[in-house]
Enzyme design. Structure first.
Site, mmCIF file in Angstrom:
data_model
loop_
_atom_site.group_PDB
_atom_site.id
_atom_site.type_symbol
_atom_site.label_atom_id
_atom_site.label_comp_id
_atom_site.label_asym_id
_atom_site.label_seq_id
_atom_site.Cartn_x
_atom_site.Cartn_y
_atom_site.Cartn_z
ATOM 1 C CG HIS A 1 -2.252 -1.326 12.079
ATOM 2 N ND1 HIS A 1 -1.343 -1.708 11.089
ATOM 3 C CD2 HIS A 1 -2.329 0.352 12.088
ATOM 4 C CE1 HIS A 1 -0.733 -0.721 10.558
ATOM 5 N NE2 HIS A 1 -1.067 0.493 11.256
ATOM 6 C CG HIS B 1 0.375 4.167 5.326
ATOM 7 N ND1 HIS B 1 -0.318 3.553 6.021
ATOM 8 C CD2 HIS B 1 -0.376 5.288 4.731
ATOM 9 C CE1 HIS B 1 -1.626 4.324 6.306
ATOM 10 N NE2 HIS B 1 -1.757 5.383 5.414
ATOM 11 C CG HIS C 1 4.333 -3.543 10.422
ATOM 12 N ND1 HIS C 1 3.354 -2.658 11.275
ATOM 13 C CD2 HIS C 1 4.600 -2.403 9.494
ATOM 14 C CE1 HIS C 1 2.942 -1.450 10.696
ATOM 15 N NE2 HIS C 1 3.803 -1.278 9.804
ATOM 16 C CG HIS D 1 -0.282 0.064 2.487
ATOM 17 N ND1 HIS D 1 0.307 -0.943 3.174
ATOM 18 C CD2 HIS D 1 -0.205 0.897 3.512
ATOM 19 C CE1 HIS D 1 0.803 -0.836 4.240
ATOM 20 N NE2 HIS D 1 0.567 0.659 4.466
ATOM 21 C CG ASP E 1 4.876 2.193 7.492
ATOM 22 O OD1 ASP E 1 4.017 2.775 6.617
ATOM 23 O OD2 ASP E 1 4.729 1.545 8.370
ATOM 24 C CG HIS E 2 3.909 -0.720 4.385
ATOM 25 N ND1 HIS E 2 4.047 -2.130 4.627
ATOM 26 C CD2 HIS E 2 3.564 -0.254 5.501
ATOM 27 C CE1 HIS E 2 3.669 -2.344 5.947
ATOM 28 N NE2 HIS E 2 3.316 -1.031 6.363
ATOM 29 C CG HIS F 1 -3.998 -0.527 6.403
ATOM 30 N ND1 HIS F 1 -3.770 -0.334 7.646
ATOM 31 C CD2 HIS F 1 -2.857 0.237 5.877
ATOM 32 C CE1 HIS F 1 -3.012 0.502 8.257
ATOM 33 N NE2 HIS F 1 -2.349 1.026 6.914
ATOM 34 C CG ASP G 1 0.387 -1.881 7.750
ATOM 35 O OD1 ASP G 1 1.318 -2.618 8.226
ATOM 36 O OD2 ASP G 1 0.627 -0.674 7.524
#
Length: 695
Positions: free
Chosen positions: A403, A77, A425, A75, A79-80, A165, A186
């Site tokens: 989450h 975000h 994660h 996805h 952090d991904h 998510h 997530d």
């Protein structure tokens, strides 16, 4: 040696390894390396929100990125996906990259905003990781896919499920050599105001890589959470304060706007209090949400046919702080969500000294960020310029984070029943608590879950999968069901990790290959009588067929080699194969011997060979011939019992020396021995003498 470096096939044949290069006992910079059967897959490539510069990257420096076959991004975000432009433009990565359509659409704007608001500390540590040109170039290398669409890359099959998510978030099912792995990224199993719950795959995975963000925590009910949120906002407004809600530009922001717009509509006394959505991406992001409304839940899809739920009556867009008139109570949703920089940080530093104001932390906060720090309510905070500011505003943590909690995670695992679970994660303490709780819950079901892992970054997990190779028979070979003991003969075709047996004639229908025939021709000088060659070939082969080709005399030997008579020469023709080549060599040798000394060959063929009439001498010659063919250790001669035994591996042939009958289950060995005895007898017997029948 670097992880991901090619190792011998034997070493990797049954080992599947999973290595977190990020998100191992931490939240942030998700990046999981999967290796199996020589294939390498990266799952996500994020950055760490609490770090900057190269330190924020996953540990991709410990692998050879040029060996990665495939990258799957779950996805949008940061952090991904935040390190994706770096991987595609700054490394020697040559694989293919996939994400959903909605993820790619939002990725473009979110990363562009990240580049603009990169914090000062990043610049101090050597500049940003990539620029806008890198981002634009990366877009051309990203391929999109639909949910449930099955794709194969270099023998790796994969497809995706809705993860719930954020808009476009996907879980990936990956299959290599029959082993299935599900990566959740997530995900949320609870439907909210605009997103559907994560799907439960109808395929049982062998391995489940699952997030552990909230460990063993259980979320409060949605109705309770929303009531507490709106009441906190209302209380702040009632005391004349400002309410700051740090959010990411996309995701939870849209959920909170739906809640606030509905609440404001139901409370006329609040209509004079402005709500701002402070993001430079506001209009672009909302356009994306309206474009992909079919990816949302049934409630939104029904509502869109009447009115657009994302056109808010009580919420205004605020591009930058210069447009903001701070003259009374207000509610501002500003990015980024962890207060590390940007507009949310500016507003927080302006408002935090006033006790009437409030901050609502509505999502998960990573260790090392300001949002995480103020949740412990310190007396002071350090501003982005380094000055100390008093923290007098109220800090409220009301999680709208999409989450899974413990109940959702446990139910999801119970439905899937994977053999192996890998937790990622999650902070170390949360991850270990979840691991312990899951072990306790499933300890009475040892057949369900074999292992639960909670690896740290760069900690390699090794699993062994030894499976039988199965080949499917297709085409005319599959027309008749074989019986036990039948031999199925065809061409074994390997595609990726799938095997098929096809008849040579149908090869072109099932592959890009086609069957070819190599015709070989050898011309040798030959001045001896052609009748002499005919006679010698008869002694060699036993049967010689006389044919005519283009008006020329021809002899066909062994049903495969054609000898054509021409002036002062013969032409030997045959269809290339291992057996036919051997026959052709024998014919060629005979032609050369006759040409070298035709008189000696003629006299030899006419001479009576007394040994041919001597049975015991012939038996000795048969025994010597078989020893020369198969080796002394494989031939057993029993002169008294009148038989010879030939043993090759598990195949056994018995030759009766009275009748010269050969008994053998192996057709190839039977034919080889029978032909050898027949030719030996012909060679030792004058032309006029009847031959012994060999069967």
């Amino acid at each position: 040696e670097a992880m991901g470096e090619k190792r011998p096939i034997e070493e990797l044949s049954d080992e599947l390894t999973i290595t977190p290069l990020g998100a191992g006992q931490e939240v942030g910079r998700s990046c999981i390396l999967l290796q199996f059967k020589g294939k390498r897959v990266l799952l996500d490539i994020g950055i760490h929100p609490g770090l900057s510069g190269l330190e924020a990257l996953p540990f991709i420096d410990v692998i050879d990125t040029s060996q990665i076959d495939l990258l799957l991004v779950s996805h949008f975000h940061l952090d991904h996906c935040g390190a994706l432009p770096y991987l595609l433009e700054k490394t020697n990565f040559k694989g293919r990259t996939f994400m959903t359509h909605a993820t790619k659409a939002i990725y473009k704007w979110l990363l562009a905003d990240y580049i603009k608001v990169s914090n000062i500390s990043t610049e101090e540590r050597g500049g940003v990781l990539y620029n806008e040109k890198d981002l634009d170039n990366s877009l051309d290398k990203i391929e999109t896919m639909n949910f449930h669409e099955e794709i194969e890359v270099n023998g790796i099959r994969f497809w995706s499920y809705n993860a719930g998510h954020v808009l476009g978030a996907a879980m990936f099912m990956i299959e290599i050599a029959g082993v299935k792995l599900l990566y959740t990224g997530d995900f949320s199993r609870q439907e909210d105001r605009h997103l559907m719950a994560a799907e439960v795959p109808n395929v049982r995975p062998d391995i489940l890589i699952i997030e552990s963000t909230y460990g063993t925590h259980v979320h409060e009910k949605r109705e309770v959470r929303e009531a507490r949120f709106t009441q906190t906002v209302h209380d702040t407004i009632s005391r004349g304060g400002r309410c700051l809600i740090p959010v990411f530009a996309l995701g939870r922001a849209q959920e909170l706007m739906l809640i606030l717009d509905e609440y404001w509509e139901a409370h006329p006394e609040l209509h004079d209090v402005p709500i701002y959505y402070a993001s430079s991406l506001a209009k672009k992001c909302m356009a994306v949400f309206q474009t992909y409304v079919n990816a949302m839940n049934d409630k939104i899809r029904r509502q869109i046919s009447i009115s657009n739920p994302f056109v808010f009556k009580h919420i205004s867009n605020l591009k930058n702080i210069d447009q903001f008139q701070d003259i009374g109570p207000s509610v501002v949703m500003a990015s980024p969500g962890m207060l590390q920089s940007g507009l949310s940080r500016e507003l927080f530093e302006t408002w935090c000294p006033d006790h009437r104001n409030s901050v609502i932390i509505a999502g998960y906060c990573v260790e090392g960020t300001l949002a995480k720090m103020i949740m412990s309510e310190p007396e002071e905070i350090t501003s982005i310029t380094g000055t100390r500011l008093p923290l007098k505003c109220s800090v409220n943590y009301i999680s709208f984070s999409a989450h899974t909690d413990y109940d959702q995670t446990s139910e999801f695992i119970r439905l899937l029943r994977p053999s192996h679970i890998v937790l990622v994660h999650g902070e170390q303490s949360e991850m270990n608590r979840l691991k312990t709780a899951l072990k306790r819950e499933y300890e009475d079901q040892p057949d369900s879950i074999q292992d639960i892992f909670a690896p740290a970054n760069n900690e390699e997990i090794v699993l062994n999968f030894r499976g039988e190779k199965m080949a499917k028979v297709v085409g005319r070979l599959a027309a008749k069901k074989p019986k036990p003991g039948d031999v199925v003969s065809g061409v074994l075709v390997k595609r990726g990790f799938n095997y098929h047996i096809v008849s040579p004639e149908e090869l072109k229908h099932y592959t890009e290959l086609s069957q070819g025939v190599v015709m070989q021709k050898q011309t040798v000088p030959f001045t001896a009588p052609f009748s002499l060659l005919h006679h010698c070939l008869l002694q060699l082969a036993g049967v010689v067929e006389q044919v005519e080709q283009s008006g020329k005399n021809c002899l066909k030997v062994f049903d495969s080699v054609l000898v054509v008579q021409e002036k002062n020469k013969v032409v030997i023709q045959w269809e290339g194969s291992t057996m036919n080549d051997m026959y052709a060599d024998a014919v060629l040798t005979l032609c050369l011997q006759i040409e070298a000394n035709p008189q000696a060959i003629k006299q030899s063929s006419l001479r009576s060979i007394t040994q041919g009439k001597d049975k015991s001498s012939f038996e000795d010659r048969v025994q010597k011939l078989l020893v020369e063919m198969f080796g002394e250790e494989n031939v057993s001669y029993q002169p008294k019992l009148k038989y010879i035994t030939v043993t090759i591996d598990s195949d056994k042939a018995v030759i009766n020396l009275k009748s010269y009958e050969v008994q053998c289950k192996c057709e190839t060995l039977h034919q080889m021995i029978t032909s050898a005895i027949r030719r030996l007898h012909i060679a030792l017997t004058p032309v006029n003498v009847p031959t012994i029948a060999v069967t």
